[in-house]
Write an enzyme that holds these catalytic residues in place. Structure first.
Site, short mmCIF file in Angstrom:
data_model
loop_
_atom_site.label_atom_id
_atom_site.label_comp_id
_atom_site.label_asym_id
_atom_site.label_seq_id
_atom_site.Cartn_x
_atom_site.Cartn_y
_atom_site.Cartn_z
CD GLU A 1 -39.04 -1.99 -13.65
OE1 GLU A 1 -39.61 -2.32 -12.61
OE2 GLU A 1 -38.02 -1.26 -13.65
CE LYS B 1 -10.36 0.24 -1.21
NZ LYS B 1 -10.77 0.86 0.06
CG ASP C 1 -34.50 -1.91 -12.26
OD1 ASP C 1 -35.60 -2.44 -12.01
OD2 ASP C 1 -34.03 -0.97 -11.60
CD1 TRP D 1 -1.64 -2.45 1.65
CD2 TRP D 1 -3.11 -1.32 0.42
NE1 TRP D 1 -2.66 -3.32 1.34
CE2 TRP D 1 -3.58 -2.65 0.59
CE3 TRP D 1 -3.89 -0.42 -0.34
CZ2 TRP D 1 -4.78 -3.11 0.03
CZ3 TRP D 1 -5.10 -0.87 -0.87
CH2 TRP D 1 -5.52 -2.21 -0.69
#
Length: 684
Positions: free
Chosen positions: A395, A123, A340, A88
């Site tokens: 939808e 990350k 959706d 890190w």
């Protein structure tokens, strides 16, 4: 589409002349989509290349083990890749930026091995223009994991399994079904146990069940990764990650491949209408700005869903979303999508506090979100060009014309829309009307009120009706007696008799009359008791209602198995006669006094007696084709928990005399609360 159809997007006016006053708006909408296709062609080399963004962005590993990582983050002034692999250290692996705000780093392999170990945490860290250092999950990450013992926040991992551990697809995609019969399912609840079920369990237990029932499509909910389980998968954090709650990516690939081996197509419930507002493990505030993937300010917030709204008019957002669709097709072998929240994408008001009267001005006025319409048209154009058998379902509650017509005609390009008014009608009937007051004409109207030439998927209930705060149809029909009288050893009470009869009739009339496709939510086919409620603070994080008691159909002392067998017979009968891909039904009788509905579709004669007390002997029914008819489906059959009042061997002979606008008639006995489907004897 004929060769004589206009090529300027106004072909839909030939199909529906009532659209003529909106010719300019329709043409403008078409031209806007075309301008984006032209831009993508010129700048990106076409939709094919543009929709493969995952080959450029995120992590990509070469054959020699070299890793390239790219991320779009124009608001950042510094960026570095950090993780377990470099302890890190924010200085160890800085990234370089190009003129478009894309950050990049290349990590050469060591002795042919990638320097980032498989399944290790990674990350991106950035410094924003305000000088703040932030840590983010890569936007294109393919796997994130959650350890609730540590934190509810997801961690991103570098997913690069050894070749020996990668799943290799064995089976080709099945052909697109002529009649789409969808089984809507959620992997996590697909077990009677009070826990999260797995991909592997779904493959072993649910796929054979779905195949046995006669469905030919599965619609999987809550696959795209979502931090909040109780969101039912509709608050997506990580768009390229398959939910790790249920297992590994390889397990999902095995699920899809096994479904394909059974002839089942698999649709993904894709959520591109909004995104989770999570910052630490989502896309929100990714590079420190609120307007990277989303609109800035209030325009980028959905006030009801408490989520972020995409900026569909942004080039990189289009790359991200189109590539996301392509990724699920390519990486996991999905066969299509149920989109959706399409209404929210089509309008700037997102459908909030707005009713739709059906007036065409509502669909072509200033409330329409041109960018949202453009993105959906572009998505459908890309999918259908590259995957001709791809299935897309919208939808949408608004009823927008041409939603399910090709872009070339001026449409948005979906294959199907969901008939969302149908389940609402049933709930209204069961809540507000006595059986004697059912309006047969309105029932028939609601089931057939769909746009000619645009395909509709009908359903009596979906997951929406199963959620806590609502009730499934069986709960509306039987209520507390479901807990005391669903055993064959107990009295067949009037409540249970009515409930089972109407449960079958409602499903059958929806299937036969309501559309060109049919959908059922898992468990509802057999009248699953209770509602769905996911673990959350309000229920002490209980899994008691976050499961499907599929074992109920296996207990031969329970009546649920009868409803299960009826559902199977309904699907298999459709498979034989194909009414879902036949023209709309001809309705010859809607009798309000008798509560009888009669129609013909796919050369079958359908007779429904909804009367709560009256049975009719020698009831005269019009039919176009002369001949001898036999029963092919009977809701009152004892095999389906009925009373067995109709002799299955009965032959019905037509009489050559016009009746109810049909050339012939026949006479039938129709018991109270019974539906029949009759077929010509020679088709049996």
């Amino acid at each position: 589409m004929t060769s004589t159809a206009p090529s300027d997007g106004t072909g839909i006016i030939d199909l529906d002349p009532w659209l003529e006053p909106f010719r300019e708006a329709i043409k403008r909408r078409f031209d806007y989509v075309e301008s984006w296709i032209k831009t993508v062609d010129e700048v990106e080399g076409g939709l094919d290349k543009f929709s493969k963004g995952y080959e450029k962005f995120g992590f990509n590993v070469s054959e020699t083990g070299d890793i390239t990582y790219r991320e779009w983050a124009p608001n950042a002034i510094e960026a570095a890749l950090v993780g377990d692999f470099n302890n890190w250290d924010t200085k160890a692996n800085p990234m370089t930026r190009d003129n478009f705000g894309v950050w990049e780093i290349a990590l050469p392999a060591k002795n042919g091995t990638p320097v980032i170990p498989h399944d290790s945490k990674v990350k991106i860290t950035m410094v924003t223009r305000s000088g703040e250092r932030i840590y983010r999950i890569p936007a294109w990450i393919k796997r994130v994991v959650q350890d609730l013992n540590v934190s509810p926040i997801y961690e991103s991992v570098f997913w690069n399994p050894p070749k020996a551990e990668r799943y290799n697809f064995q089976h080709a995609r099945p052909k697109k079904p002529e009649s789409l019969r969808i089984y809507e399912a959620h992997v996590g609840i697909s077990s009677p146990d009070t826990r999260v079920a797995t991909y592997k369990e779904f493959t072993a237990n649910m796929l054979p069940r779905i195949k046995y029932l006669g469905y030919n499509a599965i619609q999987l909910m809550a696959i795209m990764e979502h931090a909040y389980y109780a969101s039912f998968g509709y608050q997506v954090n990580n768009f390229f990650a398959a939910s790790s709650r249920y297992g590994k990516p390889e397990d999902l690939k095995e699920l899809v491949d096994t479904a394909h081996s059974m002839g089942l197509v698999v649709l993904l419930d894709v959520v591109h209408s909004h995104a989770s507002k999570n910052v630490d493990d989502g896309l929100n505030m990714f590079d420190g700005s609120d307007h990277l993937y989303f609109h800035s300010g209030s325009k980028g917030q959905h006030e009801l869903w408490d989520s972020r709204l995409f900026n569909y008019g942004n080039h990189e957002v289009l790359r991200f979303l189109l590539s996301n669709l392509r990724f699920w097709m390519e990486e996991y072998g999905f066969d299509g999508f149920r989109f959706d929240g399409v209404t929210s994408m089509l309008y700037t008001h997102h459908g909030i506090g707005t009713g739709f009267s059906g007036g065409y001005h509502e669909y072509f006025g200033p409330a329409v979100d041109d960018d949202g319409v453009m993105y959906l048209a572009l998505a459908n154009e890309m999918l259908h060009r590259l995957y001709p058998d791809c299935i897309t379902v919208a939808e949408d509650v608004s009823g927008m014309p041409a939603l399910c017509l090709p872009h070339g005609l001026g449409g948005v390009g979906f294959d199907y829309r969901l008939a969302m008014a149908i389940p609402d009608m049933y709930i209204k009937l069961l809540k507000e009307k006595s059986d004697n007051d059912w309006d047969i004409g309105n029932l028939a109207f609601t089931l057939t009120n769909r746009r000619h030439g645009e395909k509709t998927i009908a359903y009596a209930e979906s997951h929406d009706q199963a959620l806590v705060g609502d009730k499934s149809l069986m709960m509306w029909l039987c209520d507390k007696e479901m807990y005391t009288h669903m055993s064959v050893l107990t009295e067949f009470t009037p409540v249970i008799e009515r409930g089972m009869a109407l449960h079958k009739m409602i499903r059958l009339v929806t299937h036969a009359l309501g559309g060109e496709g049919y959908l059922n939510f898992e468990g509802n086919e057999f009248g699953h008791p209770e509602w769905l409620d996911f673990p959350r603070a309000g229920n002490n994080n209980s899994f008691w209602y976050a499961r499907r008691q599929l074992n109920l159909t296996e207990d031969h002392l329970l009546r649920y198995r009868f409803l299960n067998e009826f559902d199977r017979a309904m699907q298999l009968t459709e498979s034989k006669y194909g009414w879902l891909h036949a023209p709309q039904a001809y309705i010859s009788l809607k009798h309000e006094g008798d509560k009888v509905l009669v129609f013909e579709r796919a050369d079958l004669l359908w007779i429904f007696n909804f009367h709560p007390t009256e049975s009719f002997t020698d009831y005269r029914v019009g039919v176009e084709q002369a001949g001898t008819y036999r029963v092919v489906l009977d809701t009152d059959d004892q095999a389906f928990g009925g009373l067995g009042r109709i002799d299955q061997g009965t032959r019905f002979f037509t009489t050559d005399m016009e009746w109810n606008g049909r050339r012939n008639y026949l006479q039938v006995y129709i018991p109270t609360r019974t539906a029949l489907a009759l077929a010509l004897e020679e088709t049996l």
